[in-house]
Write a protein that holds these residues in place. Structure first.
Motif, PDB file in Angstrom:
ATOM      1  N   THR A  14       0.834  -1.210   0.000  1.00  0.00           N
ATOM      2  CA  THR A  14       0.000   0.000   0.000  1.00  0.00           C
ATOM      3  C   THR A  14       0.864   1.253   0.000  1.00  0.00           C
ATOM      4  N   GLU A  15       1.940   1.243   0.785  1.00  0.00           N
ATOM      5  CA  GLU A  15       2.831   2.405   0.822  1.00  0.00           C
ATOM      6  C   GLU A  15       3.609   2.542  -0.481  1.00  0.00           C
ATOM      7  N   ALA A  16       4.022   1.426  -1.075  1.00  0.00           N
ATOM      8  CA  ALA A  16       4.692   1.489  -2.379  1.00  0.00           C
ATOM      9  C   ALA A  16       3.773   2.095  -3.438  1.00  0.00           C
ATOM     10  N   ALA A  17       2.491   1.723  -3.395  1.00  0.00           N
ATOM     11  CA  ALA A  17       1.524   2.287  -4.338  1.00  0.00           C
ATOM     12  C   ALA A  17       1.359   3.787  -4.124  1.00  0.00           C
ATOM     13  N   ARG A  18       1.263   4.196  -2.848  1.00  0.00           N
ATOM     14  CA  ARG A  18       1.099   5.627  -2.553  1.00  0.00           C
ATOM     15  C   ARG A  18       2.298   6.438  -3.042  1.00  0.00           C
ATOM     16  N   LEU A  19       3.492   5.965  -2.763  1.00  0.00           N
ATOM     17  CA  LEU A  19       4.693   6.686  -3.183  1.00  0.00           C
ATOM     18  C   LEU A  19       4.786   6.768  -4.702  1.00  0.00           C
ATOM     19  N   THR A  20       4.444   5.690  -5.371  1.00  0.00           N
ATOM     20  CA  THR A  20       4.487   5.699  -6.833  1.00  0.00           C
ATOM     21  C   THR A  20       3.495   6.701  -7.393  1.00  0.00           C
ATOM     22  N   ARG A  21       2.303   6.745  -6.811  1.00  0.00           N
ATOM     23  CA  ARG A  21       1.289   7.689  -7.269  1.00  0.00           C
ATOM     24  C   ARG A  21       1.719   9.141  -7.020  1.00  0.00           C
ATOM     25  N   GLY A 241      18.996   4.021 -18.107  1.00  0.00           N
ATOM     26  CA  GLY A 241      18.345   4.584 -16.920  1.00  0.00           C
ATOM     27  C   GLY A 241      18.705   6.041 -16.734  1.00  0.00           C
ATOM     28  N   ALA A 242      17.793   6.943 -17.102  1.00  0.00           N
ATOM     29  CA  ALA A 242      18.157   8.356 -17.151  1.00  0.00           C
ATOM     30  C   ALA A 242      17.587   9.215 -16.029  1.00  0.00           C
ATOM     31  N   ASN A 243      16.606   8.693 -15.286  1.00  0.00           N
ATOM     32  CA  ASN A 243      15.871   9.576 -14.381  1.00  0.00           C
ATOM     33  C   ASN A 243      16.271   9.349 -12.926  1.00  0.00           C
ATOM     34  N   PRO A 244      16.833  10.366 -12.252  1.00  0.00           N
ATOM     35  CA  PRO A 244      17.315  10.207 -10.873  1.00  0.00           C
ATOM     36  C   PRO A 244      16.216   9.745  -9.932  1.00  0.00           C
ATOM     37  N   ARG A 245      16.602   8.868  -8.976  1.00  0.00           N
ATOM     38  CA  ARG A 245      15.648   8.244  -8.080  1.00  0.00           C
ATOM     39  C   ARG A 245      15.847   8.718  -6.652  1.00  0.00           C
ATOM     40  N   GLN A 246      14.813   8.440  -5.860  1.00  0.00           N
ATOM     41  CA  GLN A 246      14.852   8.703  -4.428  1.00  0.00           C
ATOM     42  C   GLN A 246      14.438   7.425  -3.717  1.00  0.00           C
ATOM     43  N   GLY A 247      15.015   7.167  -2.543  1.00  0.00           N
ATOM     44  CA  GLY A 247      14.740   5.924  -1.848  1.00  0.00           C
ATOM     45  C   GLY A 247      13.921   6.105  -0.586  1.00  0.00           C
ATOM     46  N   ALA A 256      11.729   1.222  -1.461  1.00  0.00           N
ATOM     47  CA  ALA A 256      11.070   1.653  -2.694  1.00  0.00           C
ATOM     48  C   ALA A 256      11.947   2.719  -3.345  1.00  0.00           C
ATOM     49  N   THR A 257      12.378   2.477  -4.569  1.00  0.00           N
ATOM     50  CA  THR A 257      13.165   3.485  -5.284  1.00  0.00           C
ATOM     51  C   THR A 257      12.281   4.064  -6.383  1.00  0.00           C
TER      52      THR A 257
END
Length: 330
Positions: A14-21, A241-247, A256-257
């Protein structure tokens, strides 16, 4: 490692879904993926996972099912990670920096005035590795031609990539722009006016080696310098992979990255996401060093007729002297 309980799985997904959204740099795809995770959680897909590693694999498969963004994942960490923003990657960076001589595992003279500098496993943030990075570039500054080996480099910090590019350019240069979803702002990254130690400079021959393992920030270095016309890229198409991520830590062993920004090159107006970098000279990565060394020797001969370096380079090209090229013939 203990098995995951159903309530834990519900909370993690559920938290992974929220962060992705809320965080993913492409909002429409983020919404689509969040719905996908929610639906598959309700269907019981994730409750088949017996441990964090299995759950990470299932969720990552779904997160990458729409646009194959390899930065977007639920990453399993065997070692427990801090429950802080980017805590997992920072802990990993400290460990890797200590084990890899600050990301500069090899500097060598190949002969004929050509030097090789390897950057791996990533280009570390300057706060972790400024001394070895500075030392590495100082050692190769006097070379007549330089080969930077990124074949085993799987990432890099954007500011560190811009900083290192300053050793390879003569003037401050706009390398890329990062668009951030959260604040809607655009941030330009330029090579610096000053760098510690001597520069290799912007005129001498420069070759960058890449492979399909080359990814993220390492690709940024290759792409930026290639598009500026500063470097010749040798090897095979990179990872894309071009787009910087946050963890975000969702469990002591799961992060979740989420890509929260996207790169925009000032020359092309786009980036290498999903397609990788096309080499200027395409070859098997195992042979890339030999191919680049031979091309660099020819450059040294053309540029420095009558100099000791050019004479040595010509002997290497003629097969009179023995090349040093990672065991590969030139």
């Amino acid at each position: 490692m203990t098995a995951l309980q159903p309530a834990e799985i519900n909370g993690i997904v559920t938290e992974a879904a929220r962060l992705t959204r809320e965080k993913y740099v492409f909002p429409e795809i983020g919404e689509q993926l969040a719905e996908l995770l929610t639906d598959r959680l309700a269907d019981g897909r994730y409750h088949r996972a017996e441990d964090p590693e299995a759950l990470g694999s299932l969720v990552t498969e779904d997160l990458q099912s729409v646009n194959a963004d390899r930065h977007l994942r639920l990453k399993f960490h065997r070692e427990a990670v801090p429950d802080t923003e980017d805590g997992a990657v920072l802990a990993e960076l400290h460990r890797e920096a200590d084990l890899s001589l600050g990301g500069v595992p090899l500097v060598e003279r190949l002969g004929g005035g050509v030097a090789r500098l390897e950057l791996a496993p990533i280009i570390f943030p300057l706060g972790l590795a400024v001394e070895p990075l500075t030392a590495g570039f100082a050692l190769v500054a006097r070379a007549e031609a330089l080969i930077i080996d990124l074949r085993a480099c799987v990432g890099g910090h954007p500011e560190a990539v811009a900083h290192l590019s300053g050793y390879l350019l003569d003037e401050p240069t706009h390398l890329t722009t990062l668009y951030d979803r959260e604040d809607g702002e655009y941030r330009q990254l330029w090579s610096p006016v000053h760098v510690p130690g001597p520069r290799f400079g912007g005129e001498k021959p420069l070759y960058l080696l890449i492979s399909k393992r080359t990814f993220s920030g390492a690709e940024a270095m290759a792409y930026d310098l290639q598009q500026q016309g500063r470097a010749v890229v040798v090897g095979e198409r990179s990872g894309g992979g071009a787009n910087p991520r946050q963890g975000f830590t969702l469990h002591p062993h799961l992060e979740a990255t989420i890509p929260v920004s996207r790169s925009i090159n000032p020359v092309t107006g786009t980036n290498w996401e999903g397609v990788g970098i096309t080499p200027d000279i395409e070859t098997d990565p195992a042979e890339a060093l030999g191919v680049a060394h031979r091309a660099a020797l020819a450059d040294v001969v053309r540029r420095g007729a009558g100099t000791p370096s050019a004479a040595e380079a010509q002997r290497l090209l003629d097969g009179v002297a023995e090349p040093v090229a990672d065991g590969q013939p030139i």
